[in-house]
Structure formats: C-alpha cells, structure tokens
Design an enzyme around this catalytic site. Structure first.
Site, PDB file in Angstrom:
ATOM      1  N   ARG A  17       0.824  -1.202   0.000  1.00 36.26           N
ATOM      2  CA  ARG A  17       0.000   0.000   0.000  1.00 36.26           C
ATOM      3  C   ARG A  17       0.868   1.267   0.000  1.00 36.26           C
ATOM      4  O   ARG A  17       1.874   1.340   0.697  1.00 36.26           O
ATOM      5  CB  ARG A  17      -0.926   0.003   1.212  1.00 36.26           C
ATOM      6  CG  ARG A  17      -2.049  -1.015   1.135  1.00 36.26           C
ATOM      7  CD  ARG A  17      -2.860  -0.843  -0.113  1.00 36.26           C
ATOM      8  NE  ARG A  17      -4.111  -1.574  -0.061  1.00 36.26           N
ATOM      9  CZ  ARG A  17      -4.808  -1.904  -1.138  1.00 36.26           C
ATOM     10  NH1 ARG A  17      -4.346  -1.587  -2.339  1.00 36.26           N
ATOM     11  NH2 ARG A  17      -5.944  -2.547  -1.042  1.00 36.26           N
TER      12      ARG A  17
ATOM     13  N   GLU B  55      -3.889   8.214  -4.525  1.00 33.25           N
ATOM     14  CA  GLU B  55      -4.139   7.678  -5.866  1.00 33.25           C
ATOM     15  C   GLU B  55      -5.562   8.021  -6.284  1.00 33.25           C
ATOM     16  O   GLU B  55      -6.492   7.859  -5.494  1.00 33.25           O
ATOM     17  CB  GLU B  55      -3.942   6.165  -5.885  1.00 33.25           C
ATOM     18  CG  GLU B  55      -2.523   5.721  -5.579  1.00 33.25           C
ATOM     19  CD  GLU B  55      -2.382   4.204  -5.568  1.00 33.25           C
ATOM     20  OE1 GLU B  55      -3.414   3.497  -5.696  1.00 33.25           O
ATOM     21  OE2 GLU B  55      -1.239   3.736  -5.431  1.00 33.25           O
TER      22      GLU B  55
ATOM     23  N   HIS C 251      -0.104   1.384  -9.855  1.00 34.25           N
ATOM     24  CA  HIS C 251      -0.814   0.365  -9.078  1.00 34.25           C
ATOM     25  C   HIS C 251      -1.210  -0.805  -9.989  1.00 34.25           C
ATOM     26  O   HIS C 251      -2.341  -1.311  -9.953  1.00 34.25           O
ATOM     27  CB  HIS C 251      -2.056   0.947  -8.399  1.00 34.25           C
ATOM     28  CG  HIS C 251      -2.456   0.211  -7.160  1.00 34.25           C
ATOM     29  ND1 HIS C 251      -2.955   0.820  -6.048  1.00 34.25           N
ATOM     30  CD2 HIS C 251      -2.398  -1.108  -6.850  1.00 34.25           C
ATOM     31  CE1 HIS C 251      -3.226  -0.071  -5.104  1.00 34.25           C
ATOM     32  NE2 HIS C 251      -2.889  -1.257  -5.577  1.00 34.25           N
TER      33      HIS C 251
END
Length: 290
Positions: free
Chosen positions: A194, A223, A252
């Site tokens: 994360r 994000e 990601h």
C-alpha cells in the site's frame, strides 16, 4: 465502502473485497451491522512478486539508468534536448551483483512476501532476510532464509528492501526518513504494497542524500496522483535530471495480468458462494485483524 454506503444496503450480509487489501472498507460500520467482510488473498501473488523483483532488477542492473541515458531528453529548465550519453556503461551505486554479499530484505512475509523471497534466492541474492512478527516461528527454516528481530535491523541490513505488509495502524507512514536514514548508502527501496506505508518526504530525502540509489513504487499515498502532485512525483513527471534512472513509478498495476483479471472474478464469486450459501468462513476478515 463508507458508513454511508453501508446504510444504502439494509439486507447486506457479506462484502467481498475483490483484492487483498481491505483498508478502503469501513470495517467498524460493517461490523456494527453484522456484515461479514472477506478478501481474496490468493490472487495476484505471482504477478506482484514478479513485479517487485522486476523493479529491483531493473534498478540494480542499471536498465532504467542506461535506457534513460540513451535517449534525447529535455530536462526541466533546458531549452534543447540533452544528447544521448556515450555508448558505454555508467558507473553508479545503483548497479550491483546480487550474489556479491548482498542482502535482499523483505518487510512482511505473507503469500507475496514468501513468493518474493523464493525469487530473490533463485536469482542469486546471497542473503534473504525478513521481518514479520506475525509469521510463525520456524517458517524461515522451511524457506532457507533469515529472520531479523526488528524493522530497524531489516532496513540496516538490506541492500534492497521490498515492502509486502498490509496497511494498518502500525504500518501507515512507517517508512520515512527515520528508517531510510539507517539504510546503507546506495540502497534500493521497492513498494508494491500500500502506498500510504511510505512517506514520500522521506523517500525524496533519501534519494537526494544518497541513502537511496533507486526507488521503485507501484503505489502512492494518494491515488490517482493529485494536482498538484508531491514534489518528488512532480520531479519524476518532469524528468528532472537528478532522478534519471533512479525512480520508477507504475500505476498500481503490479497485480495485473489477463490471468489475474480472471482470477479475481472467479475467486470473488467462489468466496461469496462459500460464505453466503454454504456457511463457510472462507477468507473472513475479523474486526480485530490488522
């Protein structure tokens, strides 16, 4: 899923997170409603592990460094493109041979961390160490790796440090200037966990100070990237010369392959079926789990 979202579904019984992390769910609100929360920890393991190793190798072998050097690039503040570098190797603290008494350090030895450890061993890192207080005693012996006693010791020893821990109250903002300052000069930091585990101010300090020769980030604290972005991300996006070949950012996407895209859908509905219809407690996340 927020508390307001939960209120929209009065008959809700089960929520299946289509992924591993569950920090985006209001677990307190779900718990108060008696809703079971599940995740899919058995998907994307190989993809994320491969991605972490690929980031480490692309930095440590100088692939990104030489790739950037062989192109004409307009760096910020320059009126004309910089010409490609000479057709030769570049001396840099980034570039290392893994087997030459180098240590690959892993924070968090769950499914993905374990897969990374096996890959790092196979690719020749002479020592693989990890820190995970929740891993059973003796697990390291089965893998032929070494357990360290603290996060600080892990960061002190690693030539490459790869993060594979969930985002919890313990790990939010964990990796910042304090930990980066104890790393060896010229280390590499990889995050495919994360984004909020890492403090970007600390990463920027480490890159400028030389503690970090290179950094690979698949996730960011915010994000998608906000406008304006963090100064480090802005420098990366603008192609500032001091970051050439030293920072790689992917959106990601470590989890992604066509196969994993199918897996997450299959595993999610199988989990829903097992819990909702068959009464099994497959991948159920307790309110006490971090």
């Amino acid at each position: 899923m927020s508390k307001a979202d939960v209120a929209l579904f009065p008959n809700l019984k089960v929520v299946v997170r289509m992924g591993v992390g569950y920090d985006r769910l209001d677990r307190v609100a779900l718990h108060e409603r008696g809703v079971l929360v599940c995740n899919c920890p058995d998907y994307g393991t190989t993809e994320v592990a491969d991605h972490a190793i690929a980031l480490a190798l692309s930095l440590r072998r100088g692939i990104l460094l030489h790739h950037d050097a062989q192109r004409m690039i307009v760096y910020r503040g320059m009126a004309a493109p910089a010409p490609p570098a000479a057709w030769e190797h570049i001396w840099s603290p980034l570039i290392q041979r893994p087997s030459a008494s180098r240590t690959f350090a892993i924070l968090g030895l769950g499914r993905i961390g374990t897969a990374v450890a096996l890959r790092a061993k196979a690719l020749g890192w002479s020592t693989v160490v990890f820190y995970d207080p929740y891993t059973p005693a003796g697990y390291e012996r089965a893998l032929g790796i070494e357990r360290v006693r603290s996060t600080k010791e892990l960061f002190e020893r690693g030539d490459v440090v790869s993060l594979h821990t969930p985002l919890t109250k313990e790990t939010r903002g964990l990796v910042g200037k304090d930990l980066i300052s104890v790393m060896k000069d010229g280390s590499v930091l990889i995050n495919t966990a994360r984004g909020a585990i890492v403090n970007l101010d600390g990463v920027e300090w480490g890159l400028r100070a030389g503690k970090l020769a290179g950094v690979g980030l698949d996730t960011l604290p915010e994000e998608p990237i906000p406008d304006p972005p963090h100064p480090l991300i802005s420098a990366y996006q603008n192609g500032e010369e001091w970051l050439r070949g030293r920072l790689v950012v992917t959106p990601h996407s470590a989890f992604f392959s066509p196969e994993s895209w199918e897996d997450i859908r299959t595993l999610s509905y199988e989990t829903m079926r097992d819990v909702l219809l068959d009464g099994k407690r497959r991948n159920v996340i307790s309110i006490d789990d971090e």
